[in-house]
Design a protein around this motif. Structure first.
Motif, mmCIF file in Angstrom:
data_model
loop_
_atom_site.group_PDB
_atom_site.id
_atom_site.type_symbol
_atom_site.label_atom_id
_atom_site.label_comp_id
_atom_site.label_asym_id
_atom_site.label_seq_id
_atom_site.Cartn_x
_atom_site.Cartn_y
_atom_site.Cartn_z
ATOM 1 N N GLN A 15 0.846 -1.225 -0.088
ATOM 2 C CA GLN A 15 0.047 0.187 0.352
ATOM 3 C C GLN A 15 0.818 1.060 -0.384
ATOM 4 O OE1 GLN A 15 -2.395 -0.686 3.589
ATOM 5 N NE2 GLN A 15 -4.019 -0.634 2.149
ATOM 6 N N TYR A 16 0.609 2.409 -1.020
ATOM 7 C CA TYR A 16 0.571 3.744 -0.749
ATOM 8 C C TYR A 16 0.617 4.777 -1.144
ATOM 9 C CZ TYR A 16 1.198 1.696 -5.896
ATOM 10 O OH TYR A 16 0.790 1.008 -7.373
ATOM 11 N N SER A 17 0.902 5.699 -1.604
ATOM 12 C CA SER A 17 0.035 6.594 -1.985
ATOM 13 C C SER A 17 1.352 7.854 -2.769
ATOM 14 C CB SER A 17 0.577 7.719 -0.857
ATOM 15 O OG SER A 17 -0.664 6.898 0.451
ATOM 16 N N GLY A 20 -1.233 12.117 -2.439
ATOM 17 C CA GLY A 20 -2.287 12.088 -1.567
ATOM 18 C C GLY A 20 -3.026 11.215 -1.350
ATOM 19 N N LYS A 21 -2.892 10.231 -3.178
ATOM 20 C CA LYS A 21 -4.326 9.633 -2.802
ATOM 21 C C LYS A 21 -3.199 7.856 -3.163
ATOM 22 C CE LYS A 21 -7.279 7.986 -6.661
ATOM 23 N NZ LYS A 21 -7.503 8.196 -8.484
ATOM 24 N N ARG A 22 -4.210 7.011 -2.366
ATOM 25 C CA ARG A 22 -4.036 5.934 -1.830
ATOM 26 C C ARG A 22 -4.146 4.749 -3.121
ATOM 27 N NH1 ARG A 22 -2.050 5.094 3.328
ATOM 28 N NH2 ARG A 22 -2.494 2.859 3.450
ATOM 29 N N TYR A 23 -3.071 3.937 -3.385
ATOM 30 C CA TYR A 23 -3.407 3.271 -4.121
ATOM 31 C C TYR A 23 -2.667 1.678 -3.075
ATOM 32 C CZ TYR A 23 -2.936 6.535 -7.920
ATOM 33 O OH TYR A 23 -3.435 7.438 -8.751
#
Length: 336
Positions: A15-17, A20-23
């Motif tokens: 999980q990473y950003s 500001g949007k998370r993926y």
């Protein structure tokens, strides 16, 4: 770089950003999950560079950035522009966008779109470029054309009121626009809570978003659009006798009311009118009655008189004929 974590299923997830949007990325091994995550971040960084980021990508980013600020209907209007009206720019890197390229796009659009549409296209293009820090010179646009609106005459307005008499919610919908000057999107958002028996608070609207779903906006189009209006006595009586079954006064969509209105016009041998023509007619009635612009614009929900004067106010042909008759009489007497 974020590390992969093992899931109960046995797969690995990272999980990473980004901005500001998370993926998240899931794979059968920790190394593959971390590799895919790193690859995505590198590609995003490359695609976001002014050297490689295309204008089309910049438009997408602008729409996403503004999605929680602008009206859903405004965002909905941006999608067709991206699909059809910026084809010469869409695949060009921002670093190569020039005044000449934008002018070429505007010239092409001028052959297929109205002056108003071309200006809307240009407004989006310049907003996107400004957001990306790209500046261009002045561009010539298609000259504005005077639009001749076909609004109901006084007799036709009376005939419309008679035609919708007793038609339930469609009657209320038409009278809200014809007798109070509401926008169609405002009329379908009216609630019983905002009606006190004499006045209506005009607040909120129901519009379509980019997925064609109807969205109830709690805020109005502009600050000045939120207004409290006296309800005409004839309309007040109909509201008081209308059965209240829900929070909203009206339950159908603007499209459904438009279809019902067209059917009523046809059945009563009346000319074709758009719903918005009734709002134009309301503004023209105020002009005919000599209502000062300040009060007229407040009732229409406008911040300035410009829109009122250039778009909504029209003179009735019957009034023009009466003025012509009076002028004829003046000059005839003066000649004697």
């Amino acid at each position: 770089m974020a590390k992969a974590k093992k899931l109960p299923s046995g797969a690995w997830r990272v999980q990473y950003s980004i901005d500001g949007k998370r993926y998240s990325v899931t794979a059968e091994s920790s190394k593959k999950a971390e590799y895919l995550a790193q690859k995505h971040q590198i590609e995003h960084k490359r695609d976001s560079s002014p050297v490689t980021k295309t204008f089309g990508k910049a438009v997408e980013d602008y729409i996403e950035m503004k999605s929680n600020i602008l009206s859903p209907s405004t965002i909905r209007g941006y999608r067709p522009v991206l699909r059809h009206a910026v084809d010469l720019l869409k695949d060009i890197p921002l670093s190569r966008i020039t005044t000449q390229l934008v002018q070429k796009q505007m010239n092409k659009n001028a052959a297929h779109y109205t002056p108003k549409s071309v200006r809307n296209h240009y407004a989006l293009i310049t907003a996107v470029l400004k957001n990306e820090g790209v500046s261009i010179g002045q561009v010539a646009l298609k000259p504005k054309e005077k639009i001749e609106y076909h609004i109901p005459t006084k007799d036709e307005m009376a005939a419309i009121v008679e035609a919708v008499e007793g038609k339930g919610d469609i009657e209320l919908y038409i009278l809200f626009i014809l007798m109070m000057g509401l926008r169609p999107s405002e009329a379908v958002a009216l609630t019983w809570d905002n009606y006190d028996g004499e006045t209506l608070l005009i607040k909120g609207s129901i519009v379509q978003d980019e997925h064609n779903a109807f969205v109830h906006k709690q805020a109005n189009k502009t600050y000045h659009s939120t207004r409290r209006l006296d309800v005409p006595v004839v309309l007040r009586e109909k509201l008081d006798n209308f059965k209240r079954t829900d929070e909203l006064i009206l339950k159908r969509t603007p499209h459904a009311y438009y279809s019902a209105f067209q059917k009523i016009l046809k059945n009563n041998n009346l000319p074709h009118f758009r719903i918005y023509d009734l709002r134009h007619a309301y503004a023209s009635v105020m002009l005919s009655l000599g209502v000062p612009d300040k009060y007229a614009m407040e009732r229409m929900g406008h911040a300035t008189p410009n829109m009122l004067k250039t778009v909504y106010q029209h003179t009735f042909r019957s009034d023009q004929e009466e003025i012509s008759r009076q002028l004829d009489n003046f000059w005839s007497k003066n000649k004697e």
